[in-house]
Motif scaffolding. Sequence first.
Motif, PDB file in Angstrom:
ATOM      1  N   LEU A  55      49.540  53.738  76.424  1.00 25.76           N
ATOM      2  CA  LEU A  55      48.902  52.434  76.241  1.00 25.76           C
ATOM      3  C   LEU A  55      47.493  52.595  75.661  1.00 25.76           C
ATOM      4  O   LEU A  55      47.088  51.821  74.775  1.00 25.76           O
ATOM      5  CB  LEU A  55      48.844  51.692  77.576  1.00 25.76           C
ATOM      6  N   ILE A  56      46.763  53.582  76.137  1.00 26.34           N
ATOM      7  CA  ILE A  56      45.425  53.842  75.586  1.00 26.34           C
ATOM      8  C   ILE A  56      45.518  54.214  74.114  1.00 26.34           C
ATOM      9  O   ILE A  56      44.750  53.713  73.273  1.00 26.34           O
ATOM     10  CB  ILE A  56      44.728  54.954  76.402  1.00 26.34           C
ATOM     11  N   LEU A  57      46.456  55.080  73.774  1.00 21.85           N
ATOM     12  CA  LEU A  57      46.621  55.485  72.375  1.00 21.85           C
ATOM     13  C   LEU A  57      47.025  54.301  71.511  1.00 21.85           C
ATOM     14  O   LEU A  57      46.537  54.147  70.375  1.00 21.85           O
ATOM     15  CB  LEU A  57      47.669  56.596  72.279  1.00 21.85           C
ATOM     16  N   PHE A  58      47.917  53.452  71.995  1.00 22.71           N
ATOM     17  CA  PHE A  58      48.330  52.279  71.226  1.00 22.71           C
ATOM     18  C   PHE A  58      47.152  51.351  70.973  1.00 22.71           C
ATOM     19  O   PHE A  58      46.962  50.849  69.852  1.00 22.71           O
ATOM     20  CB  PHE A  58      49.436  51.537  71.978  1.00 22.71           C
ATOM     21  N   VAL A  59      46.354  51.097  72.015  1.00 19.96           N
ATOM     22  CA  VAL A  59      45.206  50.196  71.875  1.00 19.96           C
ATOM     23  C   VAL A  59      44.198  50.749  70.880  1.00 19.96           C
ATOM     24  O   VAL A  59      43.690  50.023  70.008  1.00 19.96           O
ATOM     25  CB  VAL A  59      44.556  49.960  73.256  1.00 19.96           C
ATOM     26  N   VAL A  60      43.896  52.048  70.966  1.00 18.75           N
ATOM     27  CA  VAL A  60      42.856  52.622  70.120  1.00 18.75           C
ATOM     28  C   VAL A  60      43.322  52.786  68.674  1.00 18.75           C
ATOM     29  O   VAL A  60      42.497  52.891  67.758  1.00 18.75           O
ATOM     30  CB  VAL A  60      42.383  53.967  70.711  1.00 18.75           C
ATOM     31  N   LEU A 109      39.094  51.631  76.220  1.00 15.16           N
ATOM     32  CA  LEU A 109      39.542  52.226  77.478  1.00 15.16           C
ATOM     33  C   LEU A 109      39.662  51.168  78.564  1.00 15.16           C
ATOM     34  O   LEU A 109      40.660  51.140  79.307  1.00 15.16           O
ATOM     35  CB  LEU A 109      38.565  53.325  77.904  1.00 15.16           C
ATOM     36  N   VAL A 110      38.667  50.288  78.668  1.00 13.68           N
ATOM     37  CA  VAL A 110      38.695  49.248  79.701  1.00 13.68           C
ATOM     38  C   VAL A 110      39.863  48.295  79.465  1.00 13.68           C
ATOM     39  O   VAL A 110      40.559  47.906  80.416  1.00 13.68           O
ATOM     40  CB  VAL A 110      37.355  48.490  79.722  1.00 13.68           C
ATOM     41  N   LEU A 111      40.117  47.927  78.210  1.00  9.36           N
ATOM     42  CA  LEU A 111      41.226  47.017  77.921  1.00  9.36           C
ATOM     43  C   LEU A 111      42.565  47.631  78.339  1.00  9.36           C
ATOM     44  O   LEU A 111      43.372  46.986  79.015  1.00  9.36           O
ATOM     45  CB  LEU A 111      41.247  46.679  76.436  1.00  9.36           C
ATOM     46  N   TYR A 171      39.520  60.871  77.624  1.00 13.66           N
ATOM     47  CA  TYR A 171      39.161  61.983  76.731  1.00 13.66           C
ATOM     48  C   TYR A 171      39.949  61.939  75.428  1.00 13.66           C
ATOM     49  O   TYR A 171      39.534  62.536  74.430  1.00 13.66           O
ATOM     50  CB  TYR A 171      39.408  63.315  77.441  1.00 13.66           C
ATOM     51  N   VAL A 172      41.083  61.212  75.389  1.00 13.37           N
ATOM     52  CA  VAL A 172      41.890  61.177  74.163  1.00 13.37           C
ATOM     53  C   VAL A 172      41.302  60.222  73.129  1.00 13.37           C
ATOM     54  O   VAL A 172      41.722  60.238  71.966  1.00 13.37           O
ATOM     55  CB  VAL A 172      43.345  60.777  74.482  1.00 13.37           C
ATOM     56  N   ILE A 173      40.340  59.363  73.507  1.00 15.97           N
ATOM     57  CA  ILE A 173      39.839  58.356  72.554  1.00 15.97           C
ATOM     58  C   ILE A 173      38.966  58.937  71.444  1.00 15.97           C
ATOM     59  O   ILE A 173      39.229  58.607  70.268  1.00 15.97           O
ATOM     60  CB  ILE A 173      39.128  57.220  73.313  1.00 15.97           C
TER      61      ILE A 173
END
Length: 291
Positions: free
Chosen positions: A119-124, A140-142, A213-215
């Motif tokens: 989900l983090i990867l999709f958002v970013v 990240l917060v989203l 850390y992936v962002i």
Amino acid sequence: MSGAVKLYEAPGPLGRVRHRVFSIVSAIAVCVLLMAIGRRLETSGQFEADKWAIFLHWGTAKFLFDGLVSTIEAAVCSAVAAFALAVPLALGRLSDRRWVGTLCGVYVEFFRAVPLLLLILFVVIELPALGFDWPALGFLVLAMALHHAAMTAEVVRAGILSLPRGQREAALALGMRPAQAMLYVVLPQALRTMLPALISSILAIVQDTSLGYVIPYDELLHRSQDVSSYAPQSLLQAAFVVTMMYGVVSAALLYLKRQVIKRQGRTVRRKAAIAGGDVSTGVSAERTTHV
């Protein structure tokens, strides 16, 4: 009659001896394992001074502490956003309107099923393509709010369902509308009941910030990777120091949870004692009247 509900029978003398023996054997096994790990680390030279020297510099300590502050900042923002979204979701799942409950249920089940890292990867990846030029903290917060709102909504719903139905019925009998009864009577009591579970949810959010850390978001884990990149010989030491820093935050939250549980237990016992005193007073007065 005792108000406590026993989920299992208390062990007898032999059972207590057996539990004590198991505890001693387990403690010895853990100590032996830790000694073996320490011996292995010492043999490989992990306790040498040059591998720990970088952490004795004030600049390194401040660098990691700033990463911890960023972690707490992301956790607080995510927790507030997740809770603000979880309460309407929980109320929606309990709604009498079937379509509202269905929509909220689909949201909860979907975001509980999606791994947070994906989900983090999709958002970013997708949001910048749509023109959202946010800082890493916003992405990240989203992502964490969307994921943990689904988790927390189930906690809130369980807390509401754990209350006796008489609370809501009494509020309705006083002339409140269903929404007012839920908002002013049921929900505040449910929040007090589920406060320990909410603290556990905050603990999970703090730990999940490490996925930033992936962002990359400049949180504690990412900064430990920077330290280990600057000093490759201190890779294991950096992981150990960061683990201890996460452990301090987790221990503080667990201590807060235990204090809340103890306070709730004292409140329950106090109310039970007051109720017992009222019953005893009523029985004594009835006996006096009959005499």
